[in-house]
Each structure stands twice: as structure tokens, then as C-alpha cells.
Motif scaffolding. Structure first.
Motif, PDB file in Angstrom:
ATOM      1  N   ILE A 162      27.654  17.133  45.850  1.00  0.00           N
ATOM      2  CA  ILE A 162      28.374  15.942  45.360  1.00  0.00           C
ATOM      3  C   ILE A 162      29.176  16.260  44.094  1.00  0.00           C
ATOM      4  O   ILE A 162      29.850  15.390  43.558  1.00  0.00           O
ATOM      5  CB  ILE A 162      27.397  14.780  45.084  1.00  0.00           C
ATOM      6  CG1 ILE A 162      26.352  15.179  44.033  1.00  0.00           C
ATOM      7  CG2 ILE A 162      26.725  14.320  46.372  1.00  0.00           C
ATOM      8  CD1 ILE A 162      25.465  14.029  43.596  1.00  0.00           C
ATOM      9  N   LEU A 163      29.092  17.515  43.621  1.00  0.00           N
ATOM     10  CA  LEU A 163      29.883  17.970  42.477  1.00  0.00           C
ATOM     11  C   LEU A 163      30.874  19.032  42.945  1.00  0.00           C
ATOM     12  O   LEU A 163      30.705  19.641  44.005  1.00  0.00           O
ATOM     13  CB  LEU A 163      28.972  18.556  41.392  1.00  0.00           C
ATOM     14  CG  LEU A 163      27.908  17.617  40.813  1.00  0.00           C
ATOM     15  CD1 LEU A 163      27.018  18.393  39.839  1.00  0.00           C
ATOM     16  CD2 LEU A 163      28.545  16.416  40.116  1.00  0.00           C
ATOM     17  N   ASP A 164      31.918  19.257  42.153  1.00  0.00           N
ATOM     18  CA  ASP A 164      32.886  20.299  42.498  1.00  0.00           C
ATOM     19  C   ASP A 164      32.208  21.663  42.576  1.00  0.00           C
ATOM     20  O   ASP A 164      31.333  21.991  41.765  1.00  0.00           O
ATOM     21  CB  ASP A 164      34.005  20.351  41.457  1.00  0.00           C
ATOM     22  CG  ASP A 164      34.960  19.171  41.560  1.00  0.00           C
ATOM     23  OD1 ASP A 164      34.973  18.514  42.616  1.00  0.00           O
ATOM     24  OD2 ASP A 164      35.683  18.913  40.582  1.00  0.00           O
ATOM     25  N   LEU A 165      32.600  22.450  43.551  1.00  0.00           N
ATOM     26  CA  LEU A 165      32.178  23.843  43.664  1.00  0.00           C
ATOM     27  C   LEU A 165      33.243  24.715  43.005  1.00  0.00           C
ATOM     28  O   LEU A 165      34.418  24.644  43.359  1.00  0.00           O
ATOM     29  CB  LEU A 165      32.025  24.226  45.142  1.00  0.00           C
ATOM     30  CG  LEU A 165      31.928  25.723  45.458  1.00  0.00           C
ATOM     31  CD1 LEU A 165      30.672  26.331  44.854  1.00  0.00           C
ATOM     32  CD2 LEU A 165      31.986  25.955  46.964  1.00  0.00           C
ATOM     33  N   VAL A 166      32.835  25.520  42.025  1.00  0.00           N
ATOM     34  CA  VAL A 166      33.756  26.426  41.338  1.00  0.00           C
ATOM     35  C   VAL A 166      33.274  27.851  41.563  1.00  0.00           C
ATOM     36  O   VAL A 166      32.090  28.154  41.351  1.00  0.00           O
ATOM     37  CB  VAL A 166      33.830  26.124  39.825  1.00  0.00           C
ATOM     38  CG1 VAL A 166      34.788  27.086  39.139  1.00  0.00           C
ATOM     39  CG2 VAL A 166      34.265  24.682  39.587  1.00  0.00           C
ATOM     40  N   MET A 167      34.185  28.718  41.994  1.00  0.00           N
ATOM     41  CA  MET A 167      33.796  30.097  42.253  1.00  0.00           C
ATOM     42  C   MET A 167      34.954  31.035  41.912  1.00  0.00           C
ATOM     43  O   MET A 167      36.113  30.628  41.803  1.00  0.00           O
ATOM     44  CB  MET A 167      33.365  30.285  43.704  1.00  0.00           C
ATOM     45  CG  MET A 167      34.324  29.745  44.717  1.00  0.00           C
ATOM     46  SD  MET A 167      33.794  30.093  46.378  1.00  0.00           S
ATOM     47  CE  MET A 167      34.262  31.800  46.507  1.00  0.00           C
ATOM     48  N   ILE A 168      34.628  32.285  41.698  1.00  0.00           N
ATOM     49  CA  ILE A 168      35.612  33.338  41.477  1.00  0.00           C
ATOM     50  C   ILE A 168      35.690  34.179  42.742  1.00  0.00           C
ATOM     51  O   ILE A 168      34.667  34.595  43.296  1.00  0.00           O
ATOM     52  CB  ILE A 168      35.234  34.229  40.281  1.00  0.00           C
ATOM     53  CG1 ILE A 168      35.145  33.396  39.001  1.00  0.00           C
ATOM     54  CG2 ILE A 168      36.250  35.359  40.128  1.00  0.00           C
ATOM     55  CD1 ILE A 168      36.433  32.728  38.592  1.00  0.00           C
ATOM     56  N   GLU A 169      36.909  34.412  43.194  1.00  0.00           N
ATOM     57  CA  GLU A 169      37.134  35.262  44.366  1.00  0.00           C
ATOM     58  C   GLU A 169      37.818  36.544  43.911  1.00  0.00           C
ATOM     59  O   GLU A 169      38.853  36.498  43.237  1.00  0.00           O
ATOM     60  CB  GLU A 169      37.998  34.528  45.387  1.00  0.00           C
ATOM     61  CG  GLU A 169      38.353  35.366  46.610  1.00  0.00           C
ATOM     62  CD  GLU A 169      39.215  34.599  47.604  1.00  0.00           C
ATOM     63  OE1 GLU A 169      38.637  33.924  48.475  1.00  0.00           O
ATOM     64  OE2 GLU A 169      40.463  34.662  47.485  1.00  0.00           O
ATOM     65  N   VAL A 170      37.251  37.684  44.291  1.00  0.00           N
ATOM     66  CA  VAL A 170      37.851  38.983  44.005  1.00  0.00           C
ATOM     67  C   VAL A 170      38.315  39.572  45.337  1.00  0.00           C
ATOM     68  O   VAL A 170      37.502  39.907  46.197  1.00  0.00           O
ATOM     69  CB  VAL A 170      36.863  39.938  43.321  1.00  0.00           C
ATOM     70  CG1 VAL A 170      37.555  41.263  42.994  1.00  0.00           C
ATOM     71  CG2 VAL A 170      36.292  39.310  42.054  1.00  0.00           C
ATOM     72  N   GLN A 171      39.621  39.659  45.503  1.00  0.00           N
ATOM     73  CA  GLN A 171      40.190  40.235  46.723  1.00  0.00           C
ATOM     74  C   GLN A 171      40.494  41.712  46.491  1.00  0.00           C
ATOM     75  O   GLN A 171      40.938  42.103  45.407  1.00  0.00           O
ATOM     76  CB  GLN A 171      41.488  39.533  47.105  1.00  0.00           C
ATOM     77  CG  GLN A 171      41.363  38.048  47.362  1.00  0.00           C
ATOM     78  CD  GLN A 171      42.706  37.412  47.676  1.00  0.00           C
ATOM     79  OE1 GLN A 171      43.734  38.083  47.732  1.00  0.00           O
ATOM     80  NE2 GLN A 171      42.706  36.097  47.890  1.00  0.00           N
ATOM     81  N   SER A 172      40.289  42.533  47.520  1.00  0.00           N
ATOM     82  CA  SER A 172      40.678  43.938  47.444  1.00  0.00           C
ATOM     83  C   SER A 172      41.194  44.375  48.805  1.00  0.00           C
ATOM     84  O   SER A 172      40.681  43.960  49.847  1.00  0.00           O
ATOM     85  CB  SER A 172      39.499  44.815  47.010  1.00  0.00           C
ATOM     86  OG  SER A 172      38.421  44.675  47.909  1.00  0.00           O
ATOM     87  N   GLY A 173      42.248  45.189  48.766  1.00  0.00           N
ATOM     88  CA  GLY A 173      42.828  45.646  50.023  1.00  0.00           C
ATOM     89  C   GLY A 173      44.247  46.132  49.820  1.00  0.00           C
ATOM     90  O   GLY A 173      44.830  46.011  48.746  1.00  0.00           O
ATOM     91  N   ALA A 174      44.830  46.666  50.898  1.00  0.00           N
ATOM     92  CA  ALA A 174      46.177  47.222  50.834  1.00  0.00           C
ATOM     93  C   ALA A 174      47.243  46.142  50.792  1.00  0.00           C
ATOM     94  O   ALA A 174      48.334  46.363  50.268  1.00  0.00           O
ATOM     95  CB  ALA A 174      46.404  48.136  52.033  1.00  0.00           C
ATOM     96  N   TYR A 175      46.935  44.941  51.355  1.00  0.00           N
ATOM     97  CA  TYR A 175      47.911  43.845  51.370  1.00  0.00           C
ATOM     98  C   TYR A 175      47.172  42.554  51.044  1.00  0.00           C
ATOM     99  O   TYR A 175      46.157  42.227  51.679  1.00  0.00           O
ATOM    100  CB  TYR A 175      48.587  43.735  52.732  1.00  0.00           C
ATOM    101  CG  TYR A 175      49.574  42.598  52.804  1.00  0.00           C
ATOM    102  CD1 TYR A 175      50.799  42.660  52.143  1.00  0.00           C
ATOM    103  CD2 TYR A 175      49.278  41.439  53.515  1.00  0.00           C
ATOM    104  CE1 TYR A 175      51.713  41.623  52.195  1.00  0.00           C
ATOM    105  CE2 TYR A 175      50.178  40.387  53.576  1.00  0.00           C
ATOM    106  CZ  TYR A 175      51.393  40.475  52.922  1.00  0.00           C
ATOM    107  OH  TYR A 175      52.277  39.441  52.964  1.00  0.00           O
ATOM    108  N   LEU A 176      47.672  41.803  50.043  1.00  0.00           N
ATOM    109  CA  LEU A 176      46.964  40.620  49.551  1.00  0.00           C
ATOM    110  C   LEU A 176      47.823  39.359  49.651  1.00  0.00           C
ATOM    111  O   LEU A 176      47.565  38.375  48.966  1.00  0.00           O
ATOM    112  CB  LEU A 176      46.534  40.841  48.098  1.00  0.00           C
ATOM    113  CG  LEU A 176      45.678  42.088  47.844  1.00  0.00           C
ATOM    114  CD1 LEU A 176      45.434  42.279  46.355  1.00  0.00           C
ATOM    115  CD2 LEU A 176      44.352  41.979  48.593  1.00  0.00           C
ATOM    116  N   GLY A 177      48.821  39.351  50.510  1.00  0.00           N
ATOM    117  CA  GLY A 177      49.682  38.181  50.661  1.00  0.00           C
ATOM    118  C   GLY A 177      48.950  37.001  51.268  1.00  0.00           C
ATOM    119  O   GLY A 177      47.998  37.161  52.053  1.00  0.00           O
ATOM    120  N   GLU A 178      49.421  35.783  50.927  1.00  0.00           N
ATOM    121  CA  GLU A 178      48.786  34.569  51.438  1.00  0.00           C
ATOM    122  C   GLU A 178      48.979  34.397  52.941  1.00  0.00           C
ATOM    123  O   GLU A 178      48.281  33.605  53.571  1.00  0.00           O
ATOM    124  CB  GLU A 178      49.343  33.335  50.703  1.00  0.00           C
ATOM    125  CG  GLU A 178      48.975  33.246  49.239  1.00  0.00           C
ATOM    126  CD  GLU A 178      47.471  33.190  49.018  1.00  0.00           C
ATOM    127  OE1 GLU A 178      46.761  32.576  49.848  1.00  0.00           O
ATOM    128  OE2 GLU A 178      46.998  33.780  48.040  1.00  0.00           O
TER     129      GLU A 178
END
Length: 471
Positions: free
Chosen positions: A442-458
Motif C-alpha cells: 500500500i506504499l510506493d515501492l522504490v528500487m535501484i536498477e543496475v543494467q549491464s550489457g552491450a546495448y541498453l536502449g529502451e
């Protein structure tokens, strides 16, 4: 007579870059009082006597963000309905879709009040009086436009030559000398881009003057998906058939051709907020003529508008500049050249630079993400998920992700596993794994995402299932 305000929310607002972006256009810009231009347009319509529903026409990518904006201010119980475009076909198609949709729902006696999502009107009482006068004319079959009494020679607006309520002619944006001539004559009004007519009057005149647009829009509506729920209605226009609708403005396609057009002259504190100069005029000037929003230090500065979002801005020894600082882009312009900011936007778009389209904080139906930093082979994001919301079931070909929960609790699908990740815990999503993130709390979920890879486009995302219809 039933009156339904119709808000047109399209365009990029390129002259207000870097605050306005393609995915965060001008109507979403917040003014000093905390309200966005879009929210002010909604309240302007909702506060008219007898209004029970507001119809908004916008790009479907903006729908969830727009619904959040309306939810913040809709304390009147007004029903919010939407027509969602897959892409823009200009205002004639949008107005035709509104007229045809409301004819299906309420019949041809209902009146439409077409409003722009990015205008500012400071005198609500004068606005209501103008709408009342327009409704009287619309009942007699007239197509009504609202003309603003000019107080200066403005080259950025079209003009209407009028005699009382009678439109003599529409005039394109003039030169400065011609604009001064118009103002001096007393016969000309600024064309506000707001309209009022009955559905029957609109459809009859479109059938005469732009039948191709009307017919193609009807075909599109017949093929479009309709959804209704408590307090909302939604039409998602069919993409293939919408491409066949001729692209034109309601001014060119109808208003300048019809013999049934009237104008209501208005003085109601209207502005289309079309440049940073217009934004700056909303702020109070100091003794040196400077207008400042944000954390700034000034030394020997005169006649400047400075807006800062989060960082300290120091300005020394300059005059008549506009300085707009955002987390990922800075604009410095002479006050006399603010109309040319759109050329910067165009160059960024031509280069494919993300700064024309996205801010560092991006809104999604489920919440927001903010890019904290990136480099060769990595990207860091702060992700905030609303209570009860979830991301799509998805997969990435080229990147893996580490998720670290900062606050709240996450429900995670990772391949064949389903698990709960609590505060100060983490999980790893390898490339190629189907995964989903959900906030069951019932509260906001806050997290850190660490992406790794050769291509990081959306665009490296394959959606398999999505509660927001994006799969």
C-alpha cells in the motif's frame, strides 16, 4: 442544453524545450502554483455550470499520465472520457472524432466547447460569460470561435476581422507592421483556437466543406475499440484506418470555408503560453527586471528570466537572457529569439538525441523511472512503482538487470520463479529471462536498477503480457 468541454492535447511544445519534450509536452508543464496547464484547462471546463463530462483527445502514449493529472484535481465528480490517437492527424480529425462520438452517445443537440490543453485564462468569470454567449449563437446553428481583444501587435497569432459577432475574414500570422495596423484599426481579434458548436451544426458543416475528413473519421470510429468503466469512457482509434483520415486543421478545413461562423470578442486574460517570454511574464519581476524560479545567485544581471530545477545557477553580468536549467539540458537564449528555441528541438530530433523526447525522469502507467547515471556498458535507474501497480511481463535480449529494493516490497517474476524481495534485498535478472515487477503493498515501492550489457536502449524490450494494453 448539455455542454461537453472537449480538450485537445497534442503537439510537442517545441518552443518550450527543455522543459517540454515529446513525451512530456507543453500541457504538462507546471506553473508556479503547482498546477499544470492541462489541469487548468480541465478545471476551466469542469467549473462551467452544468458540466458533467469532459472529453479529452490525445495521443494514447500520454493517456495514463493525463489520467493521473486529472485525478489530482477532479474533486467535482466530472466524468473523464478520452479519444486516444495512435498519432496526430491535426485538429480537424480530432474535432470530427469528438463530434461523431458524442452524436452516437447523446445525439446531435449536445454542444461541444473545444479547448486547447495549453492555454491560460486568468478571468474565469469572463470566460463563463463568453461561453454563455457562444452557446446562444451555437443553438441557432452557428459555428462559434472566440476572438481575443489584442493589447499589442503580436506576430505569433492568427487574426479575425470582425464586426460585432460577424466574422469578416480570417488572417494568417502577420508581419509586425501589419499586426500594428490590425491593432490600431480596432476591427481585429486574435484567433484563440477555441470553438463552440452543437454536434448537429458541426457535422452538417463538415459534411459540406470537408466530407472526406468526416467520412474517413467515421470509418475509423466504426473500427475502434471502446472501453467504459466507473467514471470514465475511452475510445482507442484504429491505427490503420486513422492513417486514411486527411490531415488538416479545423481552421483551414472548416472555419475559414463555412458561411455559418460567428465570433465572440473576449477579454479574459488569455495567453497561449507559446514561448519562454510568455512563461516569464507570469512571474513577478525584481527591482532589476529579473524573474527567477529556483536556486539562483545573480550579480549585475538585468531583465533576465531564470528557471532552475534542482541545481544552483550563478549568473553574472548579462541582460535580457532566458536561462532554463533542467537535470539533463540547459537553454540559454536572448529574449528576442525565444521563438527560435523550436529550431534547437528540431536539431535534437533530427540527430535522434533523447533530450528532444524524454526527461531523465520518465512517467509510465505504473509509476516513474529516473536515469541516475550511465556509461559504457551500464546504466543506473531509480524506479518507483505505485501501490498495486505492476510492469509488463517482459524480456530483454541484450541486457541483464540487478534490482535492489530501497523501500517497500517487490513481487518479482524471474523466469520460472516467483519471489518477494524486501527492503535491502536484491535479485538478478539475466538477459533472455522473462520477468515482471509488481508492488503488492500500500506504499510506493522504490528500487535501484543496475543494467549491464552491450546495448541498453529502451527499445530492447519484448512484452508478453501487460495490464495497460502495451503488449
Amino acid at each position: 442544453m448539455r455542454l461537453i468541454p472537449v480538450i485537445l492535447c497534442g503537439g510537442a511544445g517545441s518552443r518550450l524545450w527543455p522543459v517540454s519534450r515529446e513525451a512530456h509536452p507543453k500541457p504538462f508543464i507546471r506553473l508556479a502554483d503547482g498546477q499544470s496547464l492541462l489541469q487548468k484547462a480541465f478545471l476551466r471546463g469542469a467549473r462551467l455550470p452544468g458540466v458533467e463530462e469532459i472529453l479529452t483527445i490525445t495521443n494514447r502514449e500520454l493517456f495514463f499520465k493525463m489520467a493521473d493529472e486529472f485525478r489530482e484535481v477532479n474533486d467535482t465528480g466530472v466524468t473523464t472520457s478520452f479519444i486516444l490517437e495512435p498519432f496526430g492527424r491535426n485538429t480537424a480529425a480530432a474535432v470530427a472524432a469528438a463530434g461523431l462520438r458524442l452524436a452516437q452517445t447523446y445525439g446531435e443537440e449536445v454542444a461541444l466547447l473545444v479547448l486547447a490543453a495549453d492555454h491560460l485564462i486568468s478571468d474565469q468569470d469572463a470566460f463563463e460569460c463568453a461561453v454563455d454567449q457562444a452557446l446562444g449563437l451555437a443553438q441557432s446553428g452557428r459555428l462559434v470561435t472566440f476572438g481575443i481583444q489584442p493589447d499589442a501587435p503580436e506576430t505569433g497569432y492568427g487574426y479575425i476581422e470582425a464586426d460585432g459577432n460577424t466574422v469578416l475574414r480570417f488572417v494568417e500570422k502577420p508581419s509586425l507592421d501589419k499586426a500594428q495596423e490590425y491593432v490600431d484599426s480596432g476591427r481585429f481579434l486574435w484567433n484563440s483556437g477555441m470553438f463552440c458548436f452543437t454536434v448537429g451544426g458541426l457535422l452538417a458543416q463538415m459534411g459540406l466543406h470537408c466530407p472526406e475528413i468526416l467520412a474517413a473519421t467515421q470509418v475509423c470510429l466504426d473500427k475502434s475499440r471502446v472501453a467504459e468503466g466507473q467514471g470514465f469512457k475511452q475510445v482507442e482509434l484504429d491505427s490503420d484506418s486513422f492513417k486514411q483520415v486527411p490531415e488538416n486543421s479545423i481552421d483551414y478545413a472548416l472555419m475559414e470555408k463555412s458561411q455559418q461562423v460567428s465570433v465572440v470578442p473576449c477579454v479574459m486574460g488569455w495567453s497561449d503560453i507559446g514561448s519562454w517570454n510568455a512563461i516569464s511574464n507570469l512571474a513577478e519581476a525584481d527591482a532589476n527586471g529579473n524573474r527567477v524560479l529556483g536556486d539562483t545567485i545573480l550579480q549585475d544581471v538585468k531583465g533576465c528570466y531564470i528557471q532552475s530545477d534542482g541545481r544552483v545557477v550563478g549568473v553574472v553580468g548579462v541582460e535580457d537572457l532566458v536561462i532554463i536549467d533542467t537535470p539533463d539540458a540547459l537553454l540559454v537564449a536572448n529574449k528576442d529569439a525565444t521563438q527560435d528555441v523550436k529550431k534547437i528541438y528540431a536539431q535534437l530530433k533530427a540527430k535522434g538525441h533523447e533530450a528532444y523526447k524524454l526527461h531523465r525522469t520518465v512517467h509510465r502507467p505504473w509509476g516513474t523511472y529516473t536515469v541516475l547515471g550511465e556509461g559504457n556498458g551500464f546504466k543506473l535507474k531509480r524506479i518507483e512503482v505505485k501501490p498495486g501497480a505492476c510492469l509488463s511481463l517482459q524480456m530483454h535480449h541484450h541486457r541483464s538487470e540487478h534490482w535492489i529494493v530501497v523501500s517497500g516490497m517487490a513481487k518479482v517474476v524471474n523466469g520460472d520463479d516467483e519471489l518477494f524481495v524486501n527492503t535491502n534485498e536484491s535479485t538478478y535478472i539475466p538477459a533472455g529471462h522473462k520477468h515482471r515487477l509488481e508492488n503488492p503493498g500500500i506504499l510506493d515501492l522504490v528500487m535501484i536498477e543496475v543494467q549491464s550489457g552491450a546495448y541498453l536502449g529502451e527499445d530492447d524490450i519484448v512484452r508478453f503480457d501487460d495490464i495497460y494494453g502495451r503488449a
